[in-house]
Enzyme design. Structure first.
Site, short mmCIF file in Angstrom:
data_model
loop_
_atom_site.label_atom_id
_atom_site.label_comp_id
_atom_site.label_asym_id
_atom_site.label_seq_id
_atom_site.Cartn_x
_atom_site.Cartn_y
_atom_site.Cartn_z
N ALA A 101 2.67 0.14 1.37
CA ALA A 101 2.11 -0.85 2.29
C ALA A 101 2.99 -2.09 2.37
CB ALA A 101 0.69 -1.23 1.85
N GLU A 112 8.51 -7.91 -5.85
CA GLU A 112 8.34 -6.62 -6.53
C GLU A 112 8.72 -6.76 -8.00
OE1 GLU A 112 7.86 -3.04 -7.99
OE2 GLU A 112 7.15 -3.54 -5.98
N ALA A 113 7.86 -6.25 -8.89
CA ALA A 113 8.13 -6.32 -10.32
C ALA A 113 9.26 -5.38 -10.73
CB ALA A 113 6.87 -6.00 -11.12
N HIS A 129 -3.73 10.37 -6.24
CA HIS A 129 -4.39 9.88 -5.03
C HIS A 129 -5.43 8.81 -5.34
CE1 HIS A 129 -3.45 14.02 -2.98
NE2 HIS A 129 -2.37 13.28 -3.17
#
Length: 553
Positions: A20, A40-41, A479
């Site tokens: 996303a 972002e890590a 999922h």
């Protein structure tokens, strides 16, 4: 916030460069007028196994490319801790998943709207499924043709796959040429892959790489978000930015003029909310975190597909096993390098099935059928002898779990409890699903090639034996969704409204799979792409996209 911390300003700050986050970074920076920071890590998506399709088997527990999460020991899963892979780095889980691209059943999305997610009908969402993809096999108005994610068929699957498809038809399943462009009842079909030629088509490759040079887009890696900064009280309460820590320990504040967007995923998003004091006060108090915003639904409603695999020894027909070792594997590597074909282009499965157990009014079992068998029945190393594996999962599980912090330490992992098989319907469905898998192997087109069932084996006959096998050997099929679910009322456990705005906090949205009220019947990555595309239009105040073809799919 300490006064010595440097402060940066931007318009949008997006936490998490997974599926996303990559979509949003592309769309929100497209007109050049808004400054966007994507935080972002993890690191850049440079590891070669990310880009080789079959390489996903080497990434699921990689210490740098995943978060190395495991579930809490489950009462219905043999007291085991189960590996729960979540991608870490550009592309997130789209960089480590099994490349399977499956749209949901229309009734899945319509069910969201029925639960109060206003406007989230399948008809309204279909244009965004179309928008995100480029279907590389012919013109069809129900498929996309200029989207960032490349979707294609599996190249030259082993001959055993054709026999599996014939066996499915003998079992009464309809063969579908394109399962993503038609109404889907009980059926058998070939999976489609997020692949572009010889390489994976991740969200990073499709959405982020082409626009990384935009002057108004900053992609920040190796930056761990510690908390969301929230100011004000009551109706004026607002998210104003994030506090981040660099690898060397330096702390930076990034403030957002417009919005903070959490796209850290089903685990990362509720984790960050709780670290920021947003969640169930009882959970926060237990973790030693002061409550800023009481939102009891945070971290609850965790849903996931739980897969259990049958394995068969095969004879007289080619499978992937015998091509995955020694000199044969060297030949496959050469084939991949020279022509971009062979087993290194395969995904987690080749043939798929939607089947009905009779316990629901629509298909309730999905099968992932691979032309090879894995040691101990779990994705990883292929066996030496020819084999076939058939995984089954319940498409709409009733079990509900949770993700919660038990410490205020930003470096600690949350407790992940999917509560697999905790509902009686789930237990009954997995047993019937295994029986359907066995019946498929007994059909005339496949039975002559089956030597025997290696897992669970002939000794597992009774329902109790099959259920015990599922409890002791099943695993996630990656999922996980639902931990910040969408709906109109926070008092009923909803975390975001239909515009994906967090209840009770201005300037804060969640855009990732955690907002799904219920898990889609099928693989989830296509739906996360859709959610992000639709959210981008919401953020940019664009009219929702529509298509006259919505009824056809």
């Amino acid at each position: 916030m300490a006064s010595s911390e440097p402060v940066e300003l931007t318009d949008y700050v997006i936490v998490g460069a997974g599926t996303a986050g990559c979509v949003l970074a592309n769309r929100l920076s497209a007109d050049g007028t808004s400054q966007v920071q994507l935080v972002e890590a993890g690191g850049r998506d440079r590891h070669p196994m990310i880009h080789i399709p079959a390489g996903f088997m080497r990434l699921l527990d990689h210490p740098e490319i995943t978060w190395s999460y495991k579930t809490a020991p489950g009462a219905e899963t043999g007291g085991r801790q189960i590996l729960f892979p979540r991608g870490r780095g550009l592309g997130g889980s789209s960089s480590i998943n099994g490349l399977l691209y499956v749209r949901p059943l229309p009734s899945d999305i319509d069910g969201w709207e029925a639960q109060g997610a206003q406007g989230w009908s399948y008809e309204n969402c279909l244009p965004y499924y179309i928008k995100c993809e480029t279907w590389q096999d012919g013109a069809d108005p129900r498929r996309g043709h200029d989207g960032p994610i490349k979707v294609t068929r599996v190249l030259a699957p082993p001959p055993v796959c054709a026999q599996v498809v014939k066996a499915g038809q003998e079992l009464g399943l309809e063969f579908l040429d394109d399962p993503n462009a038609t109404t889907r009842g009980p059926s058998i079909w070939y999976y489609q892959q997020t692949r572009q030629g010889r390489v994976r088509s991740s969200a990073a490759r499709g959405y982020l790489w082409p626009v990384a040079g935009r002057p108004n887009l900053a992609v920040r890696t190796g930056l761990q978000v510690l908390r969301v900064l929230i100011e004000g009280e009551g109706p004026a309460r607002r998210a104003v930015g994030i506090e981040c820590r660099h690898a060397d320990g330096r702390v930076t504040v990034i403030k957002a003029r417009k919005e903070v967007i959490l796209s850290a995923g089903v685990i990362g998003t509720p984790r960050l909310l709780e670290l920021s004091g947003v969640g169930d006060p009882d959970v926060l108090d237990n973790a030693g975190i002061a409550t800023q915003v009481a939102l009891r639904g945070v971290g609850k409603n965790l849903q996931d597909h739980y897969v259990t695999r049958l394995c068969f020894r095969i004879k007289g027909i080619a499978t992937a096993n015998e091509r995955a070792h020694g000199a044969a594997l060297a030949g496959e590597v050469a084939k991949y390098v020279l022509s971009g074909s062979g087993i290194l282009t395969y995904s987690a499965a080749v043939v798929g099935v939607f089947a009905s157990t009779g316990l629901a009014d629509r298909p309730d079992i999905q099968c992932v059928i691979a032309p090879g068998s894995f040691k101990e029945g779990r994705i990883g190393e292929l066996e030496d002898l020819p084999g076939l594996s058939l995984g089954v999962w319940q498409m709409r599980p009733e079990s509900r779990g949770s993700v919660h912090m038990t410490s205020k330490d930003p470096g600690s992992a949350p407790v992940i409890d999917p509560a697999y098989l905790s509902h009686a319907v789930d237990r009954a469905t997995v047993v019937e699903g295994l029986r359907i898998g066995r019946r498929l192997a007994e059909q005339p087109s496949l039975a002559p090639y089956v030597v025997n069932e290696t897992l669970p084996g002939a000794q597992a006959v009774a329902d109790e034996a099959l259920l015990k096998y599922a409890r002791d050997n099943g695993s996630t099929v990656y999922h996980g969704v639902g931990t910040c679910r969408m709906g109109p009322d926070a008092s009923e456990g909803c975390v975001v409204d239909s515009e994906l705005r967090v209840h009770g906090i201005q300037g804060l949205r969640i855009v990732d799979g955690s907002i799904m009220p219920t898990v889609t019947s099928t693989n989830t990555n296509a739906t996360v792409l859709m959610i992000a595309e639709r959210a981008a239009d919401m953020l940019l105040n664009k009219a929702p996209q529509r298509t006259a073809q919505a009824h056809a799919a």
